[in-house]
Design a protein around this motif. Structure first.
Motif, PDB file in Angstrom:
ATOM      1  N   THR A  99       0.831  -1.207   0.000  1.00 30.15           N
ATOM      2  CA  THR A  99       0.000   0.000   0.000  1.00 30.15           C
ATOM      3  C   THR A  99       0.864   1.254   0.000  1.00 30.15           C
ATOM      4  O   THR A  99       0.623   2.196  -0.769  1.00 30.15           O
ATOM      5  N   GLY A 100       1.869   1.285   0.868  1.00 26.60           N
ATOM      6  CA  GLY A 100       2.724   2.457   0.961  1.00 26.60           C
ATOM      7  C   GLY A 100       3.453   2.749  -0.331  1.00 26.60           C
ATOM      8  O   GLY A 100       3.566   3.907  -0.747  1.00 26.60           O
ATOM      9  N   ALA A 101       3.948   1.709  -0.988  1.00 25.05           N
ATOM     10  CA  ALA A 101       4.682   1.910  -2.237  1.00 25.05           C
ATOM     11  C   ALA A 101       3.783   2.527  -3.304  1.00 25.05           C
ATOM     12  O   ALA A 101       4.206   3.428  -4.046  1.00 25.05           O
ATOM     13  N   ARG A 102       2.544   2.074  -3.383  1.00 27.42           N
ATOM     14  CA  ARG A 102       1.622   2.621  -4.381  1.00 27.42           C
ATOM     15  C   ARG A 102       1.268   4.068  -4.066  1.00 27.42           C
ATOM     16  O   ARG A 102       1.170   4.909  -4.966  1.00 27.42           O
ATOM     17  N   LEU A 103       1.060   4.389  -2.791  1.00 24.25           N
ATOM     18  CA  LEU A 103       0.754   5.767  -2.404  1.00 24.25           C
ATOM     19  C   LEU A 103       1.922   6.698  -2.708  1.00 24.25           C
ATOM     20  O   LEU A 103       1.740   7.802  -3.240  1.00 24.25           O
ATOM     21  N   LEU A 104       3.131   6.276  -2.345  1.00 28.78           N
ATOM     22  CA  LEU A 104       4.297   7.126  -2.573  1.00 28.78           C
ATOM     23  C   LEU A 104       4.513   7.357  -4.064  1.00 28.78           C
ATOM     24  O   LEU A 104       4.812   8.477  -4.499  1.00 28.78           O
ATOM     25  N   ALA A 105       4.329   6.330  -4.867  1.00 31.89           N
ATOM     26  CA  ALA A 105       4.488   6.482  -6.316  1.00 31.89           C
ATOM     27  C   ALA A 105       3.474   7.469  -6.882  1.00 31.89           C
ATOM     28  O   ALA A 105       3.797   8.294  -7.748  1.00 31.89           O
ATOM     29  N   ALA A 106       2.238   7.403  -6.384  1.00 27.79           N
ATOM     30  CA  ALA A 106       1.216   8.332  -6.866  1.00 27.79           C
ATOM     31  C   ALA A 106       1.554   9.764  -6.492  1.00 27.79           C
ATOM     32  O   ALA A 106       1.440  10.685  -7.316  1.00 27.79           O
ATOM     33  N   ALA A 107       1.984   9.974  -5.237  1.00 26.72           N
ATOM     34  CA  ALA A 107       2.317  11.328  -4.791  1.00 26.72           C
ATOM     35  C   ALA A 107       3.525  11.870  -5.543  1.00 26.72           C
ATOM     36  O   ALA A 107       3.578  13.062  -5.881  1.00 26.72           O
ATOM     37  N   GLU A 108       4.496  11.019  -5.819  1.00 28.34           N
ATOM     38  CA  GLU A 108       5.719  11.487  -6.491  1.00 28.34           C
ATOM     39  C   GLU A 108       5.451  11.972  -7.908  1.00 28.34           C
ATOM     40  O   GLU A 108       6.219  12.791  -8.434  1.00 28.34           O
ATOM     41  N   ARG A 109       4.388  11.494  -8.523  1.00 33.37           N
ATOM     42  CA  ARG A 109       4.069  11.982  -9.869  1.00 33.37           C
ATOM     43  C   ARG A 109       3.792  13.482  -9.872  1.00 33.37           C
ATOM     44  O   ARG A 109       3.955  14.156 -10.891  1.00 33.37           O
ATOM     45  N   HIS A 110       3.338  14.004  -8.717  1.00 35.08           N
ATOM     46  CA  HIS A 110       3.094  15.453  -8.602  1.00 35.08           C
ATOM     47  C   HIS A 110       4.396  16.233  -8.731  1.00 35.08           C
ATOM     48  O   HIS A 110       4.384  17.408  -9.107  1.00 35.08           O
ATOM     49  N   GLY A 111       5.515  15.594  -8.400  1.00 37.03           N
ATOM     50  CA  GLY A 111       6.810  16.265  -8.479  1.00 37.03           C
ATOM     51  C   GLY A 111       7.604  15.911  -9.717  1.00 37.03           C
ATOM     52  O   GLY A 111       8.802  16.218  -9.782  1.00 37.03           O
ATOM     53  N   ALA A 112       6.969  15.294 -10.708  1.00 36.75           N
ATOM     54  CA  ALA A 112       7.687  14.892 -11.918  1.00 36.75           C
ATOM     55  C   ALA A 112       8.379  16.092 -12.552  1.00 36.75           C
ATOM     56  O   ALA A 112       7.762  17.130 -12.782  1.00 36.75           O
ATOM     57  N   GLY A 113       9.664  15.952 -12.816  1.00 34.12           N
ATOM     58  CA  GLY A 113      10.435  17.029 -13.421  1.00 34.12           C
ATOM     59  C   GLY A 113      11.058  17.990 -12.438  1.00 34.12           C
ATOM     60  O   GLY A 113      11.873  18.841 -12.837  1.00 34.12           O
ATOM     61  N   CYS A 114      10.674  17.920 -11.147  1.00 33.97           N
ATOM     62  CA  CYS A 114      11.297  18.790 -10.146  1.00 33.97           C
ATOM     63  C   CYS A 114      12.743  18.337  -9.895  1.00 33.97           C
ATOM     64  O   CYS A 114      12.966  17.163  -9.582  1.00 33.97           O
TER      65      CYS A 114
END
Length: 285
Positions: A99-114
């Motif tokens: 569960t944690g891995a999927r949540l973190l991956a989803a949140a990290e997409r918000h920072g794509a390119g940062c």
């Protein structure tokens, strides 16, 4: 189980998961000499901050849902060149199922390119392993806590209370340190503490009578002045809980004020060195 964007209606359930998860962690990491951990008594500030994030950074806020119930959360924000993980938690007893891995991956997409990323992590070795695997360099944090020795306080510091008119140059200073302003997060910071600014616009801090929220300055001399002013306004025990060794000046001030020094989790950084002189907020960084 599904992972979906967080809505305003999810925030109260998210707060319960956060409070339960961090209380369970405190119980697990408690040393024999430590006082009994207390679950977060009032989640109103957490709820208000997270509702703001759902509005300002909806693509960075996610929940995991199983059988119609929220079982995990991740919130994050993006400010120009920096992405920050704000809160990340899975309901106690349900960790280890991906569960944690999927949540973190989803949140990290918000920072794509940062090019830069920040998070403040607990001492949980499982979390440290996850963040290290995600490319974060983990810098140990120190905390300073106790009653201020008022006989050690210096004379006038040249610090005044700030106003909303100061925010433009505060944001410029944040860009210098972390690659992005606090911008809309000033409202949450101001809810946690009074804004104090150096008279020459060389630094600022948010602090309550009980704790330092965040501090940023152009030079160590200004940073010291600001921290001393925060200590002078302290009432009862005072806490400064996010000090990296890049900010050893804060250790000097804290020990001079007779605060106690201990370790406290990690500052996780990707694409950047520990900012200094800068003491970050635990959530909004």
């Amino acid at each position: 189980m599904i992972v979906r964007p967080m809505t305003a209606d999810d925030v109260e359930a998210a707060e319960e998961i956060s409070a339960d998860a961090f209380h369970a962690l405190d119980l697990r990491l408690r040393r024999a000499a430590d006082p009994e951990p207390v679950r977060r008594p009032d989640g109103s500030a957490w709820i208000a901050r997270t509702r703001r994030l759902v509005t300002t950074d909806g693509p960075g806020c996610w929940v995991a849902e199983s059988d119609g119930a929220v079982v995990g959360i991740a919130t994050s924000l993006r400010r120009e060149q920096v992405w920050c993980l704000v809160t990340f938690a899975v309901r106690p007893g349900l960790q280890g199922a991906g569960t944690g891995a999927r949540l973190l991956a989803a949140a990290e997409r918000h920072g794509a390119g940062c090019p830069r990323a920040m998070l403040s992590a607990s001492a949980d070795p499982l979390a440290a392993r996850r963040y290290h695997a995600a490319g974060f360099a983990l810098h140990p944090q120190l905390r300073l806590e106790g009653r201020v020795d008022r006989s050690a306080l210096p004379a006038a510091t040249g610090v005044r209370e700030g106003t909303g008119a100061d925010r433009e140059w505060l944001d410029d200073l944040d860009r210098r340190h972390r690659g992005g302003p606090h911008g809309p997060d000033h409202e949450a910071l101001a809810a946690d503490g009074t804004l104090l600014v150096a008279g020459d616009r060389a630094g600022y801090a948010y602090a309550s009578p009980r704790r330092l929220v965040t501090l940023a300055a152009r030079d160590e001399a200004t940073a010291r002045r600001l921290l001393w002013e925060c200590l002078a306004r302290a009432e009862g025990p005072f806490l400064a809980s996010h000090v990296t060794m890049a900010n050893a000046w804060a250790v000097d001030v804290g020990l001079a004020a007779r605060l106690e020094l201990s370790t406290h989790g990690y500052l996780g950084l990707r694409g950047m060195a520990p900012p200094a002189p800068y003491l970050h907020d635990g959530a909004l960084l």
